[in-house]
Design a protein around this motif. Sequence first.
Motif, PDB file in Angstrom:
ATOM      1  N   LEU A   7       0.830  -1.202   0.000  1.00 23.73           N
ATOM      2  CA  LEU A   7       0.000   0.000   0.000  1.00 23.73           C
ATOM      3  C   LEU A   7       0.866   1.254   0.000  1.00 23.73           C
ATOM      4  CD1 LEU A   7      -2.704  -1.100   2.597  1.00 23.73           C
ATOM      5  CD2 LEU A   7      -2.977  -0.951   0.111  1.00 23.73           C
ATOM      6  N   ASN A 119      -8.100  -0.014   4.807  1.00 22.64           N
ATOM      7  CA  ASN A 119      -7.191  -0.037   3.666  1.00 22.64           C
ATOM      8  C   ASN A 119      -7.929  -0.473   2.400  1.00 22.64           C
ATOM      9  OD1 ASN A 119      -4.862   0.650   5.193  1.00 22.64           O
ATOM     10  ND2 ASN A 119      -4.690  -1.463   5.905  1.00 22.64           N
ATOM     11  N   LYS A 169      -9.793  -7.611   2.860  1.00 18.02           N
ATOM     12  CA  LYS A 169     -10.311  -6.639   3.814  1.00 18.02           C
ATOM     13  C   LYS A 169     -11.549  -7.244   4.473  1.00 18.02           C
ATOM     14  CE  LYS A 169     -12.062  -1.878   4.083  1.00 18.02           C
ATOM     15  NZ  LYS A 169     -12.347  -0.647   3.303  1.00 18.02           N
TER      16      LYS A 169
END
Length: 393
Positions: A7, A119, A169
């Motif tokens: 990320l 995220n 996620k």
Amino acid sequence: NLRRNILDLKENYPKEFGRFIIALRNLEESDDWPRICGIHGNTFKANDIGVKCPTDPSTVEKIGNTPDEPFYCAHSETRFVAWHTPYVYQYELLLNKYNTTDDKSYISLPYLFLTNEDNDFSFINEPKIEITLNDDSKMTMTNPLAAENVVYYNEKGEQNIVRRNGFLKPTDSSEALKVRTTNKELNNVMYAENYPTFSSNNLYTEHVKELIDFNPLEIPHNNIHDFIGGEGGNMSEVSISAYDPLFWLHHCNIDRFFYNWLYTKTDGFKNAFTPPQIPADTLIKTLAPFYDGNVYKSEYENYFYGWQNGSLDFLKLKDILNFQEYPYTYEKIDVKPYEVSKTSLEISGMPIPLESTHIEAFLHPKHVALTAENKKDYLAGSATWFGINRYTK
């Protein structure tokens, strides 16, 4: 050369991320893709003359010292985390080999760390991805991270498309609990005093009471495989898991914990890693099929990769522990205080599963019946059996 969170790499180092994406796609389209991925579960492309390491199941089981499993990967063994270090490094060298951009700066493999933070991992599963080139221009290309764009080979050498049926996620409280518990285990393992209790679970039979609150690194590692792969996914099946590009990002993260733990135990790599922190007989364990040579060298064009090794002279565990000699590094992990589990559950008398299995425990009032709708409200914990040594251990 810092191995970054993917990320962070994508958001703050777009050109570096672009080089990684291009190199990864080139690797996936090369003959080296089934060779490097095939090492893990001994699942190579059929009749590939480039594969020199033994592929006969009985031979692989013998030289890999993986009882009852014809794989090279050392799961449920003290060698577990150390075996994957040269494996991930060789993969990183291949990324540099297939860097076709003008910028030949070293490409470090990024790591994937699942959390309950907000995220956005959606770019990983998109069929197309936009990247930034060295001249600041943009390009949209086939996404090499997306499962649907990647091929794998099974134990018969047959080609298929990678499957990914899990999550990156959490989408509900049950998945959030699984991630939270797993990350707690990753944190707690950093307090291990010696290598066997840090690395794998093969000491349970002798020290189950000592380890009841202390899972070794392999256990949360297994869980994350299951989170990503889901039912029927590559990451949930040992023999073909390395063909999912996220396998390498996940194991980069596992290696990050090993790197940081070893850094602490050797006073910043100043001291040798010796008994009693690691058993003497573990130091001389072989890491087949990797070459018994200079594992730290970075000349990727002339590097001797594991699949090329038909010599039966294999790397030993003691030869991979000088982490300061690799061309990569990691940021320091902020280890939180050790949090002992308040309760534990021991499952006894259950038949050993023949395949990878995810076990969930629920705690609920007697008058409440579990249903598909309320199960997530009563999930107390979970663990994943990764299907290795499943017939004897």
